[in-house]
Design a protein around this motif. Sequence first.
Motif, PDB file in Angstrom:
ATOM      1  N   ALA A  66       0.833  -1.203   0.000  1.00  0.00           N
ATOM      2  CA  ALA A  66       0.000   0.000   0.000  1.00  0.00           C
ATOM      3  C   ALA A  66       0.867   1.251   0.000  1.00  0.00           C
ATOM      4  O   ALA A  66       0.584   2.233  -0.708  1.00  0.00           O
ATOM      5  N   ASP A  67       1.931   1.222   0.798  1.00  0.00           N
ATOM      6  CA  ASP A  67       2.836   2.372   0.876  1.00  0.00           C
ATOM      7  C   ASP A  67       3.545   2.602  -0.452  1.00  0.00           C
ATOM      8  O   ASP A  67       3.812   3.744  -0.848  1.00  0.00           O
ATOM      9  N   ARG A  68       3.831   1.498  -1.146  1.00  0.00           N
ATOM     10  CA  ARG A  68       4.560   1.599  -2.417  1.00  0.00           C
ATOM     11  C   ARG A  68       3.673   2.164  -3.526  1.00  0.00           C
ATOM     12  O   ARG A  68       4.137   2.960  -4.363  1.00  0.00           O
ATOM     13  N   VAL A  69       2.405   1.753  -3.576  1.00  0.00           N
ATOM     14  CA  VAL A  69       1.519   2.168  -4.677  1.00  0.00           C
ATOM     15  C   VAL A  69       0.706   3.409  -4.339  1.00  0.00           C
ATOM     16  O   VAL A  69      -0.017   3.927  -5.199  1.00  0.00           O
ATOM     17  N   ALA A  70       0.819   3.890  -3.091  1.00  0.00           N
ATOM     18  CA  ALA A  70       0.006   5.030  -2.653  1.00  0.00           C
ATOM     19  C   ALA A  70       0.254   6.275  -3.506  1.00  0.00           C
ATOM     20  O   ALA A  70       1.399   6.596  -3.825  1.00  0.00           O
ATOM     21  N   LYS A  71      -0.830   6.953  -3.854  1.00  0.00           N
ATOM     22  CA  LYS A  71      -0.710   8.193  -4.621  1.00  0.00           C
ATOM     23  C   LYS A  71      -0.407   9.381  -3.710  1.00  0.00           C
ATOM     24  O   LYS A  71       0.129  10.387  -4.158  1.00  0.00           O
ATOM     25  N   ASN A  72      -0.780   9.267  -2.427  1.00  0.00           N
ATOM     26  CA  ASN A  72      -0.530  10.345  -1.464  1.00  0.00           C
ATOM     27  C   ASN A  72      -1.066  11.688  -1.949  1.00  0.00           C
ATOM     28  O   ASN A  72      -0.369  12.699  -1.897  1.00  0.00           O
ATOM     29  N   GLU A  73      -2.304  11.689  -2.394  1.00  0.00           N
ATOM     30  CA  GLU A  73      -2.892  12.909  -2.933  1.00  0.00           C
ATOM     31  C   GLU A  73      -4.054  13.426  -2.101  1.00  0.00           C
ATOM     32  O   GLU A  73      -4.174  14.629  -1.871  1.00  0.00           O
ATOM     33  N   ARG A  74      -4.944  12.537  -1.671  1.00  0.00           N
ATOM     34  CA  ARG A  74      -6.161  12.964  -0.978  1.00  0.00           C
ATOM     35  C   ARG A  74      -5.842  13.561   0.404  1.00  0.00           C
ATOM     36  O   ARG A  74      -5.032  13.030   1.147  1.00  0.00           O
ATOM     37  N   LEU A 110      -4.224   4.256   2.349  1.00  0.00           N
ATOM     38  CA  LEU A 110      -3.191   4.422   1.315  1.00  0.00           C
ATOM     39  C   LEU A 110      -3.683   3.891  -0.026  1.00  0.00           C
ATOM     40  O   LEU A 110      -3.467   4.509  -1.077  1.00  0.00           O
ATOM     41  N   PHE A 111      -4.346   2.727  -0.021  1.00  0.00           N
ATOM     42  CA  PHE A 111      -4.878   2.170  -1.255  1.00  0.00           C
ATOM     43  C   PHE A 111      -5.922   3.101  -1.885  1.00  0.00           C
ATOM     44  O   PHE A 111      -6.103   3.101  -3.105  1.00  0.00           O
ATOM     45  N   MET A 112      -6.613   3.871  -1.041  1.00  0.00           N
ATOM     46  CA  MET A 112      -7.636   4.796  -1.537  1.00  0.00           C
ATOM     47  C   MET A 112      -7.050   6.126  -1.989  1.00  0.00           C
ATOM     48  O   MET A 112      -7.776   7.010  -2.452  1.00  0.00           O
ATOM     49  N   GLY A 113      -5.734   6.277  -1.853  1.00  0.00           N
ATOM     50  CA  GLY A 113      -5.088   7.475  -2.368  1.00  0.00           C
ATOM     51  C   GLY A 113      -4.861   8.590  -1.376  1.00  0.00           C
ATOM     52  O   GLY A 113      -4.454   9.693  -1.757  1.00  0.00           O
ATOM     53  N   TYR A 114      -5.103   8.333  -0.087  1.00  0.00           N
ATOM     54  CA  TYR A 114      -4.911   9.387   0.913  1.00  0.00           C
ATOM     55  C   TYR A 114      -3.439   9.525   1.285  1.00  0.00           C
ATOM     56  O   TYR A 114      -2.659   8.576   1.170  1.00  0.00           O
ATOM     57  N   ARG A 115      -3.078  10.704   1.726  1.00  0.00           N
ATOM     58  CA  ARG A 115      -1.713  10.950   2.170  1.00  0.00           C
ATOM     59  C   ARG A 115      -1.412  10.115   3.413  1.00  0.00           C
ATOM     60  O   ARG A 115      -2.311   9.749   4.163  1.00  0.00           O
ATOM     61  N   ARG A 116      -0.150   9.826   3.622  1.00  0.00           N
ATOM     62  CA  ARG A 116       0.237   8.972   4.749  1.00  0.00           C
ATOM     63  C   ARG A 116      -0.259   9.529   6.080  1.00  0.00           C
ATOM     64  O   ARG A 116      -0.813   8.811   6.904  1.00  0.00           O
ATOM     65  N   GLU A 117      -0.038  10.834   6.312  1.00  0.00           N
ATOM     66  CA  GLU A 117      -0.440  11.401   7.593  1.00  0.00           C
ATOM     67  C   GLU A 117      -1.959  11.446   7.748  1.00  0.00           C
ATOM     68  O   GLU A 117      -2.489  11.359   8.855  1.00  0.00           O
ATOM     69  N   VAL A 162      -1.342  10.608  28.314  1.00  0.00           N
ATOM     70  CA  VAL A 162      -0.334  11.605  27.956  1.00  0.00           C
ATOM     71  C   VAL A 162       0.727  11.000  27.037  1.00  0.00           C
ATOM     72  O   VAL A 162       1.094  11.586  26.009  1.00  0.00           O
ATOM     73  N   ILE A 163       1.204   9.808  27.387  1.00  0.00           N
ATOM     74  CA  ILE A 163       2.227   9.143  26.570  1.00  0.00           C
ATOM     75  C   ILE A 163       1.655   8.792  25.199  1.00  0.00           C
ATOM     76  O   ILE A 163       2.304   9.004  24.164  1.00  0.00           O
ATOM     77  N   GLY A 164       0.434   8.261  25.182  1.00  0.00           N
ATOM     78  CA  GLY A 164      -0.202   7.901  23.915  1.00  0.00           C
ATOM     79  C   GLY A 164      -0.385   9.107  23.008  1.00  0.00           C
ATOM     80  O   GLY A 164      -0.135   9.031  21.804  1.00  0.00           O
ATOM     81  N   TYR A 165      -0.804  10.231  23.593  1.00  0.00           N
ATOM     82  CA  TYR A 165      -0.999  11.464  22.816  1.00  0.00           C
ATOM     83  C   TYR A 165       0.323  11.922  22.210  1.00  0.00           C
ATOM     84  O   TYR A 165       0.384  12.318  21.035  1.00  0.00           O
ATOM     85  N   GLY A 166       1.379  11.852  23.011  1.00  0.00           N
ATOM     86  CA  GLY A 166       2.688  12.269  22.519  1.00  0.00           C
ATOM     87  C   GLY A 166       3.195  11.378  21.398  1.00  0.00           C
ATOM     88  O   GLY A 166       3.755  11.855  20.404  1.00  0.00           O
ATOM     89  N   VAL A 167       2.994  10.070  21.539  1.00  0.00           N
ATOM     90  CA  VAL A 167       3.435   9.121  20.513  1.00  0.00           C
ATOM     91  C   VAL A 167       2.678   9.347  19.208  1.00  0.00           C
ATOM     92  O   VAL A 167       3.268   9.337  18.117  1.00  0.00           O
ATOM     93  N   ILE A 168       1.372   9.576  19.305  1.00  0.00           N
ATOM     94  CA  ILE A 168       0.565   9.806  18.106  1.00  0.00           C
ATOM     95  C   ILE A 168       0.997  11.093  17.410  1.00  0.00           C
ATOM     96  O   ILE A 168       1.119  11.144  16.179  1.00  0.00           O
ATOM     97  N   ALA A 169       1.234  12.145  18.202  1.00  0.00           N
ATOM     98  CA  ALA A 169       1.679  13.421  17.627  1.00  0.00           C
ATOM     99  C   ALA A 169       3.001  13.245  16.893  1.00  0.00           C
ATOM    100  O   ALA A 169       3.196  13.765  15.781  1.00  0.00           O
ATOM    101  N   TRP A 170       3.927  12.488  17.506  1.00  0.00           N
ATOM    102  CA  TRP A 170       5.225  12.234  16.858  1.00  0.00           C
ATOM    103  C   TRP A 170       5.030  11.432  15.584  1.00  0.00           C
ATOM    104  O   TRP A 170       5.657  11.724  14.556  1.00  0.00           O
ATOM    105  N   LEU A 171       4.193  10.407  15.643  1.00  0.00           N
ATOM    106  CA  LEU A 171       3.995   9.538  14.482  1.00  0.00           C
ATOM    107  C   LEU A 171       3.421  10.313  13.306  1.00  0.00           C
ATOM    108  O   LEU A 171       3.850  10.120  12.156  1.00  0.00           O
ATOM    109  N   LEU A 172       2.457  11.193  13.564  1.00  0.00           N
ATOM    110  CA  LEU A 172       1.851  11.975  12.476  1.00  0.00           C
ATOM    111  C   LEU A 172       2.885  12.876  11.811  1.00  0.00           C
ATOM    112  O   LEU A 172       2.871  13.060  10.590  1.00  0.00           O
ATOM    113  N   ARG A 173       3.790  13.427  12.622  1.00  0.00           N
ATOM    114  CA  ARG A 173       4.861  14.252  12.050  1.00  0.00           C
ATOM    115  C   ARG A 173       5.841  13.390  11.263  1.00  0.00           C
ATOM    116  O   ARG A 173       6.330  13.785  10.207  1.00  0.00           O
TER     117      ARG A 173
END
Length: 206
Positions: A66-74, A110-117, A162-173
């Motif tokens: 999915a990551d390889r074929v993703a258009k990363n557009e939506r 990703l298969f639907m064309g959305y950006r990774r983040e 708090v830890i979960g929120y921080g991890v998610i914020a880092w992952l999105l970046r």
Amino acid sequence: EIMESATLSPSPRGKLAELLRGLGGAGSRPLALVGGLGGGAGGGGLRNLWITAAMLAGVAIVLAVADRVAKNERTIEQLTWKHAISLGFWQALALIPGVSRSGATISGGLFMGYRREVAARYAFLLAVPAVMASGLSKLKDIGDDSTAAWGPTLLATGIAFVIGYGVIAWLLRYVANHTFTIFVVYRLALAAVLVGLLATGTIAAT
């Protein structure tokens, strides 16, 4: 089709957040439906570590493709009701032991064309109702226990949040500028370790 064309038009931040909550709720229904019909797919014969190992590797491969074929557009504003519900079915695959809830949902996005983040952001949004329902269920069990220590329980919950929120914020970046390769490698490595433990008889499959 009406559902396909009903994309989110540009709107103020508050309006977008409101619509995303609605889409998140709609996307959570497939999980409840599949879980209800299957009586909890994670039970019975699926409680086998060989299946878990296979799913760890399988989802890793699906995510890599999915990551390889993703258009990363939506963008998040282009999320449709049809896609929201479809991603809900991707999330429902997590009822199978070894399938990552976020990994499955992100792969679908990703298969639907959305950006990774965007795919990652919606995956976490979609998980909120399911995680809250599970938490409330466990909270009820704790409430029935007269010896339950509420202080430590609430403290641990707050720290986890708090830890979960921080991890998610880092992952999105992180995923905004990187691929999911590191997570693919992690799942494949974990699957290999689990297979090794099973093959040598160190742990039992059931």
